[in-house]
Design a protein around this motif. Structure first.
Motif, mmCIF file in Angstrom:
data_model
loop_
_atom_site.group_PDB
_atom_site.id
_atom_site.type_symbol
_atom_site.label_atom_id
_atom_site.label_comp_id
_atom_site.label_asym_id
_atom_site.label_seq_id
_atom_site.Cartn_x
_atom_site.Cartn_y
_atom_site.Cartn_z
ATOM 1 N N PHE A 233 -30.640 -89.513 36.068
ATOM 2 C CA PHE A 233 -30.587 -89.641 37.524
ATOM 3 C C PHE A 233 -30.770 -91.094 37.958
ATOM 4 C CE2 PHE A 233 -33.170 -90.070 41.389
ATOM 5 C CZ PHE A 233 -32.305 -89.527 42.333
ATOM 6 N N GLY A 234 -31.731 -91.790 37.354
ATOM 7 C CA GLY A 234 -32.035 -93.142 37.790
ATOM 8 C C GLY A 234 -31.050 -94.194 37.333
ATOM 9 N N PHE A 235 -30.380 -93.953 36.195
ATOM 10 C CA PHE A 235 -29.542 -95.010 35.614
ATOM 11 C C PHE A 235 -28.384 -95.443 36.512
ATOM 12 C CE2 PHE A 235 -25.962 -96.359 32.895
ATOM 13 C CZ PHE A 235 -26.523 -97.514 32.380
ATOM 14 N N PRO A 236 -27.571 -94.539 37.069
ATOM 15 C CA PRO A 236 -26.473 -95.009 37.933
ATOM 16 C C PRO A 236 -26.971 -95.743 39.176
ATOM 17 C CG PRO A 236 -26.669 -92.610 38.022
ATOM 18 C CD PRO A 236 -27.539 -93.071 36.903
ATOM 19 N N ILE A 237 -28.166 -95.362 39.663
ATOM 20 C CA ILE A 237 -28.718 -96.061 40.829
ATOM 21 C C ILE A 237 -29.140 -97.466 40.429
ATOM 22 C CG2 ILE A 237 -30.482 -95.985 42.633
ATOM 23 C CD1 ILE A 237 -30.580 -92.967 42.276
ATOM 24 N N PHE A 268 -30.233 -107.301 33.566
ATOM 25 C CA PHE A 268 -29.122 -106.846 32.721
ATOM 26 C C PHE A 268 -29.646 -106.327 31.382
ATOM 27 C CE2 PHE A 268 -25.783 -107.719 29.532
ATOM 28 C CZ PHE A 268 -24.809 -106.859 30.017
ATOM 29 N N ILE A 269 -30.657 -107.011 30.811
ATOM 30 C CA ILE A 269 -31.253 -106.531 29.562
ATOM 31 C C ILE A 269 -31.834 -105.128 29.756
ATOM 32 C CG2 ILE A 269 -33.169 -106.902 27.946
ATOM 33 C CD1 ILE A 269 -32.709 -109.912 28.306
ATOM 34 N N THR A 270 -32.520 -104.931 30.872
ATOM 35 C CA THR A 270 -33.074 -103.613 31.181
ATOM 36 C C THR A 270 -31.967 -102.575 31.282
ATOM 37 O OG1 THR A 270 -34.906 -104.651 32.387
ATOM 38 C CG2 THR A 270 -34.482 -102.328 32.831
ATOM 39 N N TRP A 271 -30.875 -102.947 31.937
ATOM 40 C CA TRP A 271 -29.736 -102.037 32.052
ATOM 41 C C TRP A 271 -29.191 -101.672 30.676
ATOM 42 C CZ3 TRP A 271 -24.619 -102.206 30.575
ATOM 43 C CH2 TRP A 271 -23.778 -101.243 31.142
ATOM 44 N N ALA A 275 -28.955 -98.018 29.083
ATOM 45 C CA ALA A 275 -27.614 -97.559 28.703
ATOM 46 C C ALA A 275 -27.608 -97.103 27.247
ATOM 47 C CB ALA A 275 -26.595 -98.680 28.917
ATOM 48 N N ALA A 276 -28.304 -97.848 26.373
ATOM 49 C CA ALA A 276 -28.388 -97.460 24.966
ATOM 50 C C ALA A 276 -29.111 -96.132 24.809
ATOM 51 C CB ALA A 276 -29.105 -98.553 24.174
ATOM 52 N N TYR A 277 -30.160 -95.942 25.599
ATOM 53 C CA TYR A 277 -30.911 -94.681 25.547
ATOM 54 C C TYR A 277 -30.011 -93.498 25.906
ATOM 55 C CZ TYR A 277 -33.964 -90.987 27.405
ATOM 56 O OH TYR A 277 -34.554 -89.790 27.700
ATOM 57 N N LEU A 278 -29.302 -93.598 27.024
ATOM 58 C CA LEU A 278 -28.460 -92.483 27.463
ATOM 59 C C LEU A 278 -27.266 -92.297 26.546
ATOM 60 C CD1 LEU A 278 -28.572 -93.090 31.323
ATOM 61 C CD2 LEU A 278 -29.753 -91.317 30.025
ATOM 62 N N HIS A 279 -26.689 -93.411 26.055
ATOM 63 C CA HIS A 279 -25.542 -93.318 25.148
ATOM 64 C C HIS A 279 -25.946 -92.635 23.845
ATOM 65 C CE1 HIS A 279 -21.725 -94.374 23.286
ATOM 66 N NE2 HIS A 279 -22.399 -94.850 22.238
ATOM 67 N N ILE A 294 -37.441 -95.516 22.942
ATOM 68 C CA ILE A 294 -36.473 -96.388 23.620
ATOM 69 C C ILE A 294 -36.706 -96.360 25.126
ATOM 70 C CG2 ILE A 294 -34.023 -96.757 24.097
ATOM 71 C CD1 ILE A 294 -33.401 -95.593 21.354
ATOM 72 N N ALA A 295 -37.015 -95.185 25.657
ATOM 73 C CA ALA A 295 -37.274 -95.074 27.094
ATOM 74 C C ALA A 295 -38.489 -95.909 27.492
ATOM 75 C CB ALA A 295 -37.493 -93.607 27.475
ATOM 76 N N LEU A 296 -39.521 -95.923 26.668
ATOM 77 C CA LEU A 296 -40.711 -96.718 26.976
ATOM 78 C C LEU A 296 -40.427 -98.211 26.856
ATOM 79 C CD1 LEU A 296 -43.531 -94.613 25.276
ATOM 80 C CD2 LEU A 296 -42.998 -94.812 27.706
ATOM 81 N N VAL A 297 -39.582 -98.598 25.915
ATOM 82 C CA VAL A 297 -39.162 -100.006 25.817
ATOM 83 C C VAL A 297 -38.404 -100.397 27.087
ATOM 84 C CG1 VAL A 297 -37.669 -101.635 24.588
ATOM 85 C CG2 VAL A 297 -39.133 -100.071 23.304
ATOM 86 N N GLY A 298 -37.556 -99.503 27.562
ATOM 87 C CA GLY A 298 -36.824 -99.774 28.793
ATOM 88 C C GLY A 298 -37.755 -99.955 29.977
ATOM 89 N N PHE A 299 -38.795 -99.127 30.069
ATOM 90 C CA PHE A 299 -39.727 -99.244 31.191
ATOM 91 C C PHE A 299 -40.555 -100.522 31.077
ATOM 92 C CE2 PHE A 299 -43.612 -97.995 33.619
ATOM 93 C CZ PHE A 299 -42.983 -97.851 34.845
ATOM 94 N N ALA A 300 -40.927 -100.898 29.845
ATOM 95 C CA ALA A 300 -41.641 -102.166 29.653
ATOM 96 C C ALA A 300 -40.765 -103.338 30.088
ATOM 97 C CB ALA A 300 -42.046 -102.316 28.192
ATOM 98 N N SER A 301 -39.471 -103.264 29.779
ATOM 99 C CA SER A 301 -38.541 -104.305 30.205
ATOM 100 C C SER A 301 -38.425 -104.340 31.723
ATOM 101 C CB SER A 301 -37.166 -104.048 29.578
ATOM 102 O OG SER A 301 -36.211 -104.996 30.023
ATOM 103 N N LEU A 302 -38.412 -103.158 32.340
ATOM 104 C CA LEU A 302 -38.346 -103.076 33.805
ATOM 105 C C LEU A 302 -39.570 -103.734 34.440
ATOM 106 C CD1 LEU A 302 -36.857 -101.735 36.299
ATOM 107 C CD2 LEU A 302 -38.472 -99.858 36.003
#
Length: 324
Positions: A233-237, A268-271, A275-279, A294-302
């Motif tokens: 849900f959050g990724f396209p936003i 962009f790195i966060t994106w 993207a890698a997580y969902l892919h 991977i999701a937690l790495v993404g949130f840390a990047s955010l």
């Protein structure tokens, strides 16, 4: 009321919202303290839409039924207090906007960005909780809100004032609103992923007790599915916020859609991480612990993009005004 009155009201509303979130946190603490001896698990979240009937709990004795009623009572109190805190939180944002001359959007610096971001987490939790049955997450969400709001007030607070010239654009409104919504969803997804890892570790070690907080969480497959759907849900936003609205605003403010600014690069790195997580989930079938990590790495990047860039890059970023 004068702008000074609105600014003071905003400060008081932030304090009131923080107190209410603390009370909500205590209500959820009490909920799970009362439930620590009950083996009945939390019902699987409803994933088919709001308003669907919740599965009935397993039959229990009269004593257990009374205990479950008390547990449910404090859980509902926690959610009700979170809603009240969210309303006060919203009032703090609106009055902050009215506390400046001229009236402006309430996200012109790090204090206001954090105030808006935590509001997004609160709203997304409450909205998604109705759809996915996330009351078991209330303990963590309210704790997150209390800690971040406390740091926001103690470390990042600045008096209300006018916007810097670069922020005078309606694209700023679109960009930040989209980023706040996406960040709120990613925060909910990160908490779910963390709880998945904690419960998964207990299961693998054979240390998962039949009672207690972890035992009352949904099954691992349910936690994994909720995390995936919230991130989806959050990724396209976030894509729209970081790769569409952000560059359009940059062109308006600085004359170029892409400036290799540290905040742009890290967004962009966060994106890419999300993207890698969902892919990986959609194509390689990565589920479970690896996906959660991977999701937690993404949130840390955010979080680093949200806060770290301003502190570590300082005036080297075009967004350095946001740290003031």
């Amino acid at each position: 009321m004068t702008t000074a009155d609105f600014a003071a009201f905003s400060n008081n509303a932030v304090a009131a919202a923080s107190v209410v979130y603390v009370l909500a946190f205590l209500a959820h603490i009490t909920e799970f303290a009362l439930a620590r001896k009950l083996a009945a698990p939390v019902a699987e979240p409803v994933l088919v839409g709001a308003g669907a009937p919740t599965p009935a709990p397993a039959p229990a004795g009269a004593a257990d039924e009374d205990d479950e009623l008390r547990v449910d009572k404090f859980g509902r109190i926690g959610v009700a207090l979170t809603i009240l805190g969210c309303v006060l939180h919203f009032g703090a944002l609106i009055s902050r906007a009215l506390g400046s001359d001229p009236i402006r959007v309430p996200w012109g610096n790090m204090y206001e960005f954090t105030l808006a971001g935590t509001f997004g987490v609160s709203v997304m939790y409450l909205l998604l909780s109705r759809r996915y049955g996330l009351r078991w997450m209330g303990l963590w969400v309210t704790a997150f809100l209390v800690v971040v709001l406390m740091l926001d007030v103690l470390v990042l607070y600045v008096p209300a004032g006018p916007l810097v010239p670069a922020l005078h654009s309606y694209w700023l409104v679109i960009h930040v609103v989209a980023a706040v919504i996406a960040s709120g969803a990613f925060a909910v997804g990160a908490i779910t992923s963390l709880l998945y890892l904690l419960k998964s570790r207990a299961v693998e070690r054979g240390s998962l007790a039949p009672t207690g907080y972890l035992a009352r969480l949904p099954e691992l497959r349910v936690l994994d599915r909720v995390a995936y759907r919230v991130h989806a849900f959050g990724f396209p936003i976030w894509t729209f916020a970081a790769l569409v609205a952000g560059p359009v605003w940059a062109e308006y403010a600085w004359g170029s859609y892409w400036n290799w600014d540290p905040k742009e690069v890290w967004a962009f790195i966060t994106w890419v991480i999300y993207a890698a997580y969902l892919h990986a989930r959609a194509t390689a079938g990565w589920k479970g612990k690896l996906a959660a990590a991977i999701a937690l790495v993404g949130f840390a990047s955010l979080l680093f993009n949200f806060v770290g860039i301003n502190f570590f890059f300082g005036n080297g970023s075009m967004h350095s005004y946001a740290g003031k």
